[in-house]
Design an enzyme around this catalytic site. Structure first.
Site, PDB file in Angstrom:
ATOM      1  CB  VAL A 188      -3.021   8.562   4.327  1.00 38.04           C
ATOM      2  CG1 VAL A 188      -2.579   9.976   4.003  1.00 38.04           C
ATOM      3  CG2 VAL A 188      -1.939   7.549   3.960  1.00 38.04           C
ATOM      4  CG  ASP A 248       6.240   5.695   6.774  1.00 37.83           C
ATOM      5  OD1 ASP A 248       6.585   6.850   6.483  1.00 37.83           O
ATOM      6  OD2 ASP A 248       5.943   5.377   7.949  1.00 37.83           O
ATOM      7  CG  ASP A 258      -0.285  -0.331   2.526  1.00 40.26           C
ATOM      8  OD1 ASP A 258       0.957  -0.474   2.567  1.00 40.26           O
ATOM      9  OD2 ASP A 258      -0.999  -0.459   3.546  1.00 40.26           O
ATOM     10  NE  ARG A 267      -7.054  -3.276   7.625  1.00 38.55           N
ATOM     11  CZ  ARG A 267      -5.742  -3.092   7.728  1.00 38.55           C
ATOM     12  NH1 ARG A 267      -5.081  -2.483   6.767  1.00 38.55           N
ATOM     13  NH2 ARG A 267      -5.085  -3.504   8.798  1.00 38.55           N
TER      14      ARG A 267
HETATM   15  P1  5GP Z   1       7.621   1.154   6.373  1.00 38.51           P
HETATM   16  O1  5GP Z   1       8.217  -0.184   6.693  1.00 38.51           O
HETATM   17  O2  5GP Z   1       7.871   1.602   4.951  1.00 38.51           O
HETATM   18  O3  5GP Z   1       7.995   2.209   7.369  1.00 38.51           O
HETATM   19  O4  5GP Z   1       6.082   1.064   6.632  1.00 38.51           O
HETATM   20  C1  5GP Z   1       5.230   0.477   5.790  1.00 38.51           C
HETATM   21  C2  5GP Z   1       3.953   0.115   6.517  1.00 38.51           C
HETATM   22  O5  5GP Z   1       3.612   1.027   7.573  1.00 38.51           O
HETATM   23  C3  5GP Z   1       2.831   0.186   5.530  1.00 38.51           C
HETATM   24  O6  5GP Z   1       2.681  -1.040   4.834  1.00 38.51           O
HETATM   25  C4  5GP Z   1       1.655   0.528   6.425  1.00 38.51           C
HETATM   26  O7  5GP Z   1       1.130  -0.663   6.958  1.00 38.51           O
HETATM   27  C5  5GP Z   1       2.249   1.341   7.552  1.00 38.51           C
HETATM   28  N1  5GP Z   1       2.071   2.782   7.303  1.00 38.51           N
HETATM   29  C6  5GP Z   1       3.034   3.684   7.022  1.00 38.51           C
HETATM   30  N2  5GP Z   1       2.517   4.916   6.848  1.00 38.51           N
HETATM   31  C7  5GP Z   1       1.188   4.797   7.021  1.00 38.51           C
HETATM   32  C8  5GP Z   1       0.090   5.731   6.955  1.00 38.51           C
HETATM   33  O8  5GP Z   1       0.203   6.935   6.717  1.00 38.51           O
HETATM   34  N3  5GP Z   1      -1.141   5.220   7.185  1.00 38.51           N
HETATM   35  C9  5GP Z   1      -1.358   3.903   7.466  1.00 38.51           C
HETATM   36  N4  5GP Z   1      -2.609   3.524   7.672  1.00 38.51           N
HETATM   37  N5  5GP Z   1      -0.354   3.000   7.523  1.00 38.51           N
HETATM   38  C10 5GP Z   1       0.908   3.442   7.303  1.00 38.51           C
HETATM   39 MG    MG Z   2       1.179  -2.551   5.501  1.00 40.80          MG
END
Ligand code: 5GP
Ligand code: MG
Length: 169
Positions: free
Chosen positions: A147, A97, A94, A159
């Site tokens: 978000v 981050d 999705d 969701r």
């Molecule tokens: P990363 O490992 O890139 O830091 O994080 C990825 C995961 O963090 C995404 O798959 C998601 O589940 C969660 N995540 C990161 N930012 C957001 C956000 O703004 N909203 C939501 N709902 N989940 C996020």
């Molecule tokens: Mg995720």
């Protein structure tokens, strides 16, 4: 909640991404690996535009940022994955981050002996990546805000929304 991307914006962009993916793979069989649970809507919508021999597989990845485990530790549940050796895999998530999830999943899938690996995300947050992850397909670059909607949750809520909104906390 402030709507960041309307349902129409999302549908239009997802169809465009599918065209680009179909052009790149040129009829080669592809296995889409979706990252649960956030990928649900994105995956379901994009595959319906993909005119390619396609398999769909799912894994779950969750990072624990609470007290129980070390911060940022990623748990990968991949019991349901089929044998991916020699397959062309497109990993779909999705949102990108910090990049930790996709960086680790990329290593995990490469170690399974895939023939090729590309990564697609619907959203990428600007200025947040700590682990550099090259994505092959990105729907939207968005500002650094939390978000929800279109698969993305807060405590498993929101969701189902057909749009993406900024959650005020
Ligand atoms: P990363 O490992 O890139 O830091 O994080 C990825 C995961 O963090 C995404 O798959 C998601 O589940 C969660 N995540 C990161 N930012 C957001 C956000 O703004 N909203 C939501 N709902 N989940 C996020
Ligand atoms: Mg995720």
């Amino acid at each position: 909640m402030k709507i960041l991307l309307s349902a129409d914006d999302i549908q239009r962009r997802v169809a465009e991404m599918a065209r680009q993916i179909a052009d790149d793979y040129r009829g080669q069989p592809v296995t889409i690996v979706g990252v649960l649970t956030g990928c649900l809507m994105f995956l379901a919508d994009i595959v319906r535009h993909l005119d390619l021999p396609l398999r769909i597989a799912l894994l779950q990845a969750s990072s624990y940022r609470g007290e129980a485990t070390a911060p940022g530790e990623l748990r990968i549940q991949a019991e349901r994955l089929p044998d991916l050796r020699g397959r062309h895999v497109l990993l779909l998530d999705d949102i990108l981050d910090t990049g930790q999830t996709l960086a680790e999943l990329r290593v995990y899938l490469r170690n399974l002996g895939v023939a090729s690996l590309r990564v697609g995300v619907l959203l990428r947050k600007e200025g947040r990546q700590k682990t550099p992850v090259e994505v092959d397909y990105c729907g939207f670059d968005i500002p650094d805000a939390f978000v929800v909607g279109y698969g993305l949750d807060f405590n498993d809520e929101y969701r189902h929304l057909p749009y993406i909104a900024i959650l005020n906390r």
